[in-house]
Write a protein that holds these residues in place. Sequence first.
Motif, mmCIF file in Angstrom:
data_model
loop_
_atom_site.group_PDB
_atom_site.id
_atom_site.type_symbol
_atom_site.label_atom_id
_atom_site.label_comp_id
_atom_site.label_asym_id
_atom_site.label_seq_id
_atom_site.Cartn_x
_atom_site.Cartn_y
_atom_site.Cartn_z
ATOM 1 N N LEU A 264 8.871 2.133 -11.025
ATOM 2 C CA LEU A 264 9.611 3.291 -11.529
ATOM 3 C C LEU A 264 9.460 4.397 -10.484
ATOM 4 O O LEU A 264 8.353 4.680 -10.029
ATOM 5 N N LEU A 265 10.592 4.986 -10.068
ATOM 6 C CA LEU A 265 10.538 5.991 -8.999
ATOM 7 C C LEU A 265 11.206 7.283 -9.447
ATOM 8 O O LEU A 265 12.331 7.280 -9.958
ATOM 9 N N ALA B 127 7.228 8.755 -17.548
ATOM 10 C CA ALA B 127 6.175 8.164 -16.711
ATOM 11 C C ALA B 127 5.084 7.485 -17.537
ATOM 12 O O ALA B 127 4.275 6.735 -17.008
ATOM 13 N N THR B 128 5.076 7.743 -18.835
ATOM 14 C CA THR B 128 4.063 7.107 -19.692
ATOM 15 C C THR B 128 4.436 5.653 -19.990
ATOM 16 O O THR B 128 3.584 4.862 -20.352
ATOM 17 N N ARG C 212 0.820 -1.212 0.000
ATOM 18 C CA ARG C 212 0.000 0.000 0.000
ATOM 19 C C ARG C 212 0.856 1.265 0.000
ATOM 20 O O ARG C 212 0.526 2.241 0.650
ATOM 21 N N LEU C 213 1.944 1.231 -0.723
ATOM 22 C CA LEU C 213 2.800 2.423 -0.773
ATOM 23 C C LEU C 213 2.088 3.505 -1.574
ATOM 24 O O LEU C 213 1.686 3.284 -2.711
ATOM 25 N N GLU D 292 -2.575 10.831 -10.508
ATOM 26 C CA GLU D 292 -2.974 9.514 -11.023
ATOM 27 C C GLU D 292 -1.935 8.968 -11.982
ATOM 28 O O GLU D 292 -2.161 8.914 -13.182
ATOM 29 N N PRO D 293 -0.787 8.547 -11.462
ATOM 30 C CA PRO D 293 0.221 7.969 -12.367
ATOM 31 C C PRO D 293 -0.213 6.568 -12.784
ATOM 32 O O PRO D 293 -1.111 5.992 -12.155
ATOM 33 N N ARG D 294 0.416 6.026 -13.823
ATOM 34 C CA ARG D 294 0.110 4.636 -14.149
ATOM 35 C C ARG D 294 0.609 3.758 -12.992
ATOM 36 O O ARG D 294 1.397 4.211 -12.156
ATOM 37 N N SER D 295 0.153 2.521 -12.932
ATOM 38 C CA SER D 295 0.476 1.716 -11.757
ATOM 39 C C SER D 295 1.988 1.486 -11.697
ATOM 40 O O SER D 295 2.664 1.464 -12.724
#
Length: 327
Positions: A131-132, A121-122, A24-25, A155-158
């Motif tokens: 990915l951080l 990020a896409t 749950r990060l 709302e980044p991709r998972s």
Amino acid sequence: MVFSEILGQLTAVQTLRRALAAGRLHHALRFEGPDGVGKERCAFALAQALVCTERPLEGCGVCSACTRVVTLSAEPPHVPAHPDVVLVERGLYPAGVLGRSSPETTGIGVEQIRRIVLTRATFPPHEAAHLLFIFRAAHELTVSAANALLKTLEEPRSNVHFVLLTDQPRRLLDTVRSRSLPIRFGPLADDDVRTIARGEGHELTADTLALAAGSASQALSLCDPERVERRRHFVSSVLQALAAPDLGAAVELAASESGERATLQEDLRGLAQHFAFEARARVNEGGAGAARNARRYGEVLAARQALERNGPPALTLEALIARLRRS
Ligand SMILES: [Zn+2]
């Protein structure tokens, strides 16, 4: 730099470890706290936990993935060798890479967000499961950069994560703050500062420990001979300007400032320490010496805040000396 090596930030580390273990990060974290207490080290430990191939979600510190997280390229831009850990910082990338005509001097520009963050990020992570993005001094995001980032931050991709590092969280836009979860980092205990300095080959005196006020980077800077000499020179120049018959020396000193905000901030920190020392040393003497040095200490702190709010360095210094002469 795995979690177990982070000194003195048990609450923050436990919060992160529990979130990782529970899956749950939060995707956007904000590490808040003074300079030099371990925020960046903890961000890199989190990065290792996210990409480690030997101890996933914990980090081993020795596998190829963990090693590449903390191996920064020798040539600029100095970014991690691991492709799934991306650093964002004002001035980190050459203007040409960002498609800018001039370097980023005042803040993290919108071009860095578009070219380094949004483009990356896409796509899914290259080799790890996550990915951080690690933002150094996230309060330096310009308004347009912050606005460009908002949607992705929310709302980044998972499996895309953000860590915003800041010692000035109030300078972040409300919209950025509301989309990130704060993790607080307090000043370190003296024993931890001492241990970190010892690791770098320095034995700290009680005075240095007191001045470092729980910041390992501050303690190390107090030990660095070149910087010690710089600060000593600055303090003695200011004291001369205070004793001079007119403002001539103050104007000259201000004009000789490089105009670098960070350099003047460090010089002023040294000056504040000088007045704090003097105030403490004179308490037992009675008389006005202690009170005057305490007032001067307050003036220097006010100047440092003015500088933080983007006050021009040379003018801020000149105005400070004028006020100190009256105090
Ligand atoms: Zn590892």
